[in-house]
Design a protein around this motif. Structure first.
Motif: not given
Length: 205
Positions: A46-47, A53-54, A49-51, A188-189, A192-193, A185
């Motif tokens: 998840r880290a 995204y940002k 995917a979040q990075n 979903t990642d 999103q990517a 999850r």
């Protein structure tokens, strides 16, 4: 030590079905460990995917590309692949990513089907063992009268198989649910990517 000996004694009292349930238990543990090791290697996390995204939202494309290059896991590899093929107009990149991600997800789902089978099969095996044990317990009627205690004890021993079957099913269900949740999850990642990559390609055209 006494507890271990008591457990072995209960195991033998449960009948032949207990050996099948033991094999199922070993199978569950083996699949759980194998899948955990695979997820540790193939899941970007998840880290990541979040990075990613940002960075993409803030239009830091080079940093996002470097992040994908220096990260492990299937999603990072797919994102890195997308950046490398982005300039090639002769391929449908998004369709290719969809196919490759489908292959990746199918590998994540490997062997989880067997856990689902054991969730259903283990209680049935336990019930079968209990029925066989109860038939044996009540067969004392054919021997002599006054065997109420023997019958009660036989029924109690027969129920060991059902209890064991339920325990095996519960463990299998918990492990199955854990990995299914992780796969959801991961899906979903990936979505999103890929959506961020598609947006970037659209802006660049």
């Amino acid at each position: 030590m006494d507890l271990l000996m008591q457990g072995v004694e209960y195991f033998h009292k449960g009948g032949l079905v207990m050996y099948i349930l033991l094999i199922c238990s070993i199978f569950i543990i083996t699949i759980g460990i194998e899948r955990l090791l695979y997820f540790m290697k193939a899941d970007s996390g998840r880290a990541f995917a979040q990075n990613f995204y940002k960075l993409m939202i803030n239009n830091k494309i080079e940093e996002a590309r470097n992040l994908a290059q220096n990260s492990k896991g299937d999603l990072a590899s797919l994102v890195d692949f997308a950046f490398n093929k982005m300039q090639n107009k002769n391929i449908n990149l998004m369709m290719l990513l969809e196919v490759q991600s489908g292959i990746s997800i199918s590998k994540f789902r490997e062997r989880l089907y067997y856990l689902n089978v054991i969730v259903t099969m283990a209680p049935l095996l336990g019930l079968l063992g209990t029925i066989i044990g109860m038939i044996s317990a009540f067969s004392v009627f054919n021997l002599e009268e006054g065997q109420a205690i023997a019958i009660t004890g036989g029924v109690g021993e027969a129920l060991i198989a059902t209890a064991t079957g339920l325990c095996v099913a519960i463990v299998s269900l918990a492990i199955h649910a854990y990995f299914v949740q992780r796969i959801d999850r991961i899906v979903t990642d990936m979505e999103q990517a890929f959506s961020l990559i598609e947006g970037y390609i659209t802006r660049g055209e």
